[in-house]
Design an enzyme around this catalytic site. Structure first.
Site, PDB file in Angstrom:
ATOM      1  N   CYS A   1     -37.192 -13.056  46.083  1.00  0.00           N
ATOM      2  CA  CYS A   1     -36.313 -14.155  46.524  1.00  0.00           C
ATOM      3  C   CYS A   1     -35.463 -14.672  45.362  1.00  0.00           C
ATOM      4  O   CYS A   1     -34.281 -14.990  45.532  1.00  0.00           O
ATOM      5  CB  CYS A   1     -37.133 -15.312  47.076  1.00  0.00           C
TER       6      CYS A   1
ATOM      7  N   ASP B   1     -16.824 -20.353  65.482  1.00  0.00           N
ATOM      8  CA  ASP B   1     -17.161 -20.880  66.814  1.00  0.00           C
ATOM      9  C   ASP B   1     -18.656 -21.165  66.937  1.00  0.00           C
ATOM     10  O   ASP B   1     -19.151 -21.437  68.036  1.00  0.00           O
ATOM     11  CB  ASP B   1     -16.732 -19.878  67.896  1.00  0.00           C
TER      12      ASP B   1
HETATM   13  C1  BEZ Z   1     -41.001 -11.892  46.906  1.00  0.00           C
HETATM   14  O1  BEZ Z   1     -40.076 -12.655  47.205  1.00  0.00           O
HETATM   15  O2  BEZ Z   1     -41.055 -11.396  45.816  1.00  0.00           O
HETATM   16  C2  BEZ Z   1     -42.034 -11.529  47.928  1.00  0.00           C
HETATM   17  C3  BEZ Z   1     -42.491 -12.477  48.819  1.00  0.00           C
HETATM   18  C4  BEZ Z   1     -43.457 -12.117  49.748  1.00  0.00           C
HETATM   19  C5  BEZ Z   1     -43.946 -10.824  49.774  1.00  0.00           C
HETATM   20  C6  BEZ Z   1     -43.454  -9.872  48.891  1.00  0.00           C
HETATM   21  C7  BEZ Z   1     -42.486 -10.238  47.949  1.00  0.00           C
END
Ligand code: BEZ
Length: 221
Positions: free
Chosen positions: A45, A135
């Site tokens: 992330c 929209d």
């Molecule tokens: C990550 O963002 O690194 C991750 C989160 C959950 C499972 C695997 C990777």
């Protein structure tokens, strides 16, 4: 159940790293991407949020607002931002776009961002992306597993295709990139195509003999 392409993106009001956001007001007459993350302070992330921050000028050029979502509090999101900025090698201390707090998972549920329930503990959101039009309707949805980071250049490519389809009666072929030739929509007759595409069009010679695959240079916006 995730909203389908063509449905109105479920509206919500939620706290975020940039204060309270009501989705439909936030979109106004822009395009938007809403993309979910399994949790704060997770490695994949962090790389994705950093990449979106780097690509922000490209999204802005296309009139697209970016909105991330993670099922933690905005206090937790704010504490995570320095890590994301550091990873993206940015001198900035903000991402340039908000991360929505969805602690009770109500938005994740409305958008089908949760995986099939797991017997142990609370399931984390998967990596969903929704492209939403001016929209407020869903134009694209993608779902990736938590273990696979998304490719945001691909999201920009899709947005180029979607925006072109608004202004011209074309579709875009496999691996298309902005500037490449486009496909004339099957609903457009040859007579109409002559009027619509001053740069010309050409039907591909196919074994079936059917002239359904017609290519034209990318129309000007
Ligand atoms: C990550 O963002 O690194 C991750 C989160 C959950 C499972 C695997 C990777």
């Amino acid at each position: 159940m995730a909203p389908l392409i063509g449905e109105t993106a479920p509206n919500f009001t939620a706290d975020s790293t940039e204060g309270e956001i009501t989705l439909h007001d936030y979109i106004k007459n822009s395009w938007a991407i809403l993309f979910s993350h399994p949790a704060d302070f997770t490695p994949v992330c962090t790389t994705e949020l950093a990449r979106v921050s780097q690509l922000l000028p490209e999204f802005q050029k296309r009139n697209v607002k970016c909105l991330a979502l993670s099922c933690d509090s905005s206090t937790s999101h704010k504490a995570w931002i320095p890590d994301i900025c550091s990873y993206s090698k940015s001198a900035a201390t903000t991402l340039g776009y908000p991360i929505i707090a969805d602690e009770n998972r109500s938005i994740a549920r409305a958008y089908g961002m949760l995986p099939a329930s797991e017997p142990s503990g609370m399931a984390m959101t998967v990596r969903s992306v929704f492209v939403i039009g001016p929209d407020a309707k869903v134009k694209l949805s993608l779902t990736y597993p938590a273990s696979t980071g998304r490719n945001f250049d691909e999201i920009l490519r899709v947005i180029d295709s979607l925006q072109l389809a608004v202004s011209s009666k074309v579709a875009t072929p496999v691996d298309w990139r902005k500037g490449d030739a486009c496909v004339v929509l099957p609903s457009v007759s040859d007579e109409q195509a002559t009027q619509l595409f001053p740069k010309g069009f050409k039907a591909m010679d196919l074994p079936s003999g059917k002239p359904y695959l017609r290519m034209t240079p990318m129309p000007d916006a």
